[in-house]
Enzyme design. Structure first.
Site, short mmCIF file in Angstrom:
data_model
loop_
_atom_site.label_atom_id
_atom_site.label_comp_id
_atom_site.label_asym_id
_atom_site.label_seq_id
_atom_site.Cartn_x
_atom_site.Cartn_y
_atom_site.Cartn_z
CE LYS A 13 -2.43 0.39 3.73
NZ LYS A 13 -2.09 1.57 4.53
NE ARG A 88 -7.20 2.74 13.99
CZ ARG A 88 -7.94 2.58 15.07
NH1 ARG A 88 -8.40 1.40 15.39
NH2 ARG A 88 -8.24 3.60 15.86
NE ARG A 127 8.20 -6.75 6.80
CZ ARG A 127 6.98 -6.22 6.94
NH1 ARG A 127 6.45 -5.51 5.99
NH2 ARG A 127 6.29 -6.46 8.04
NE ARG A 160 9.04 -5.80 12.29
CZ ARG A 160 8.04 -5.05 11.86
NH1 ARG A 160 8.28 -3.98 11.15
NH2 ARG A 160 6.80 -5.37 12.12
NE ARG A 171 1.41 -8.40 12.06
CZ ARG A 171 2.55 -8.24 11.36
NH1 ARG A 171 2.66 -7.25 10.52
NH2 ARG A 171 3.54 -9.07 11.50
#
Ligand SMILES: [Zn+2]
Length: 216
Positions: A13, A88, A127, A160, A171
């Site tokens: 995004k 949101r 990532r 991470r 999530r």
């Protein structure tokens, strides 16, 4: 042109937001940036925001909405803007409607970048980030020149702790639960556009620019 950009976390995004804003010469307004600016300024609002963030909590609507309203009053928003990270949930979407109504304005387009779950998991699992300068990499799609080392500063890259499959899936579930009512809200207004998010950056951007250019 007033745009809202929605999309699953990890779905690219941010990159699209930048391309659209450059294309239309409108400011990119993200609640994350607004919060960071307030914290940097050390204002009372900034202190409140950083307390919520440190506790891992969401900044409450009352504060978020008033900061977005304040931001939208700035001169650079006169010919439009792109909202990223806001609204949101449904409550924020309704509040935004009221803010704009006061100015006799409305949102023109809501884009949802729809990326299949497997692709997001793949992107996030691969990532790697530099803990020193913040550069991010992907082991498959955007690897560093030397394996495991940051191109910019040479620091060892890290994976991470919250970039794990079960955490990502959680999530995504939370995201789709809170976003579903917003989608209905904008669908009813006839301004929601679903964008296939599994192509290249350029593919995704073409779908969006075709729609905005046809309505310029
Ligand atoms: Zn680095």
């Amino acid at each position: 042109m007033r745009i809202i950009l929605l999309g699953t976390p990890g779905g690219g995004k941010g990159t699209q937001a930048k391309l659209i804003c450059d294309h239309l010469s409108i400011p990119h307004i993200s609640t994350g940036d607004i919060f960071r600016t307030k914290i940097k300024e050390g204002s009372p609002e900034g202190k409140e925001i950083s307390e919520y963030m440190q506790k891992g909590q969401l900044v409450p609507d009352r504060l978020t909405i008033s900061l977005v309203e304040e931001r939208l009053k700035k001169d650079d928003c006169q010919k439009g803007f792109l909202l990223d990270g806001f609204p949101r949930d449904e409550n924020q979407a309704k509040a935004l409607d009221l803010i704009l109504k006061k100015k006799e304005e409305h949102i023109d387009f809501v884009f949802l970048i729809d990326v299949p779950k497997e692709i997001i998991v793949d992107r996030i699992l691969g990532r790697r980030v530099c803990p020193k300068c913040g550069e991010s990499y992907h082991i498959k799609y955007n690897p560093p020149k030397i394996e495991g080392k940051c191109d910019v500063c040479g620091t060892a890259l890290i994976h991470r702790a919250d970039d794990q499959e079960d955490i990502i899936l959680d999530r995504l579930t939370i995201y789709s639960q809170t976003t579903a009512p917003i989608l209905d809200f904008y669908q009813e207004k006839g301004i929601l556009h679903k964008i296939q998010g599994d192509g290249s950056i350029q593919d995704i951007f073409s779908q969006i620019s075709e729609i905005v250019d046809a309505n310029k």
